[in-house]
Design an enzyme around this catalytic site. Structure first.
Site, PDB file in Angstrom:
ATOM      1  N   GLY A 124       0.806  -1.216   0.000  1.00 59.78           N
ATOM      2  CA  GLY A 124       0.000   0.000   0.000  1.00 59.78           C
ATOM      3  C   GLY A 124       0.833   1.258   0.000  1.00 59.78           C
ATOM      4  O   GLY A 124       1.438   1.613   1.020  1.00 59.78           O
ATOM      5  N   THR A 126      -0.123   4.029  -2.813  1.00 55.87           N
ATOM      6  CA  THR A 126      -0.892   5.061  -3.514  1.00 55.87           C
ATOM      7  C   THR A 126      -1.966   5.662  -2.613  1.00 55.87           C
ATOM      8  O   THR A 126      -2.676   4.943  -1.909  1.00 55.87           O
ATOM      9  CB  THR A 126      -1.549   4.471  -4.772  1.00 55.87           C
ATOM     10  OG1 THR A 126      -0.532   3.860  -5.567  1.00 55.87           O
ATOM     11  CG2 THR A 126      -2.242   5.546  -5.585  1.00 55.87           C
ATOM     12  N   GLU A 242       9.195  -3.380  -8.715  1.00 57.67           N
ATOM     13  CA  GLU A 242       7.818  -3.218  -9.166  1.00 57.67           C
ATOM     14  C   GLU A 242       7.768  -2.759 -10.618  1.00 57.67           C
ATOM     15  O   GLU A 242       6.989  -3.275 -11.426  1.00 57.67           O
ATOM     16  CB  GLU A 242       7.097  -2.197  -8.284  1.00 57.67           C
ATOM     17  CG  GLU A 242       5.635  -1.993  -8.648  1.00 57.67           C
ATOM     18  CD  GLU A 242       4.967  -0.933  -7.794  1.00 57.67           C
ATOM     19  OE1 GLU A 242       3.769  -1.071  -7.510  1.00 57.67           O
ATOM     20  OE2 GLU A 242       5.655   0.041  -7.410  1.00 57.67           O
TER      21      GLU A 242
END
Length: 386
Positions: A124, A126, A242
């Site tokens: 988490g 954003t 990512e």
């Protein structure tokens, strides 16, 4: 696809994962989405075979490889039409961060399960008003005795419904300067004050998206990952993989779409020859292939730099790889649909749903415009406008 420079072990991994993906295929993913569930069978088998944790240390149940090997896994599953988006999140981001910066207890608690697929972590970062701008994150953690109290909101968080924990990016106050600095916390989804709300998406995917509300979630001291004063370094240790894995996701999807178009172009005959004999069909498909290959080379460069410990070099290459792969994927899907004409919009051929899915690679985890900003400022030395 054109062979790339890989070790024999990496080539064997690519072939083995391709075989696994082929056994499941696009129909399997389409069916799981229609049934509103996750691809648990493929996830479990990939974990049992060691593919989910191929990048994690051997002493914690992993394969001892790196992001290079994990990107091969995701690309080949995607090329078979059965990508696993949570590969980007659980082993690539969370597994990497914990392996590099976690305590011994955190490593032993989480890495074996992440590696074999029996435990999953979400990530988490954003926020509604910050996007992925770590400098504007408002989720804050404050000390309360030996504990932490975490408060804030997150959006577009994948797979929270199947996660055993969420690695949350928050900010703590620097006692010396009073400024906020990023820190990472392992948060159980059943913690008091933790609320998840599904986001209604038009994108059809097995992995659901959620908004998280954190209202004074109490966490023990050992929920903090790594050094409180090295949060930014630790954060980007997860963000570079990512981007690399998002590139792998996009390249795999683009390869799948292109392969469907090529099969069709070889067989579909309207006049005297298959439509693939006509340059108006053949040349755009050839360009799509070239673009995917070039994107893959940049992805491999980024993965190599990251695995070699060059975080700065990997950051630039990972951004470029993600940009190139996103563009190549969108163009490959568009050309594949166009090649099939009306058939490209039917459920039978399974390409139309990729039109929306391909855009994800342009948008997430960072938009192509922000990547162009990064390259213009960091690589080219141009001044900022903001």
């Amino acid at each position: 696809m054109t062979p790339v420079i890989e070790s024999e072990e990496q080539k064997d991994l690519r072939a083995a994962v391709a075989a696994l993906g082929k056994r499941y295929g696009r129909d399997y993913i389409t069916r799981t989405v229609a049934e509103g569930r996750h691809p648990t069978e493929l996830w479990a088998e990939a974990g049992k075979l060691g593919y989910l944790g191929v990048n994690l240390p051997e002493e914690y149940g992993g394969g001892g490889g790196g992001v290079t090997e994990l990107s091969i896994v995701l690309e080949e599953l995607g090329a078979a039409g059965s990508p696993l988006l949570m590969l980007v999140v659980s082993p690539a981001i969370c597994g990497t961060v914990i392996a590099r910066f976690g305590t011994e207890e955190q490593k032993r608690t989480w890495l074996p399960g992440i590696a074999d697929g029996t435990r999953t972590m979400a990530f988490g970062i954003t926020e509604p008003d910050a996007g992925s701008n770590s400098h504007r994150i408002t989720t804050t953690a404050r000390r309360d005795g030996d504990d932490w109290l975490l408060t804030g909101r997150k959006v577009f968080i994948s797979g929270v419904d199947i996660a055993d924990a969420v690695l949350i990016v928050g900010r703590t106050e620097d006692a010396r300067t009073g400024r906020l600095k990023p820190c990472l916390f392992i948060v159980p989804p059943d913690a008091e004050g933790f609320q998840r709300n599904p986001i209604d998406m038009e994108l059809n995917a097995a992995e659901k998206q959620f908004e998280l509300v954190l209202d004074d979630v109490r966490l023990p001291a050992d929920a903090l990952v790594g050094d409180e004063d090295a949060g930014l370094l630790q954060l980007f240790a997860g963000l570079n993989p990512e981007r690399i894995m998002t590139a792998a996701f996009a390249i795999g999807m683009g390869r799948y779409a292109l392969s469907r178009a090529l099969d069709y172009a070889r067989e579909r005959t309207v006049w005297k020859t298959p439509i693939g004999a006509h340059q108006a069909i053949a040349h755009p498909l050839a360009r799509a292939h070239i673009d995917l290959e070039l994107a893959r080379l940049m992805m491999q460069k980024a993965a190599h730099l990251y695995d070699a410990g060059d975080d700065v070099g990997a950051g630039e290459a990972a951004n470029m790889a993600k940009y190139a792969a996103g563009e190549a994927c969108v163009n490959a899907v568009d050309q594949a649909v166009h090649t099939l004409g009306g058939n490209g919009l039917t459920r039978e051929y399974g390409l139309a749903s990729l039109i929306t899915a391909a855009r994800v690679a342009r948008i997430a985890p960072v938009s192509r415009e922000m990547i162009l900003n990064y390259v213009s400022h960091q690589s080219l030395g141009l001044p900022k406008s903001y």
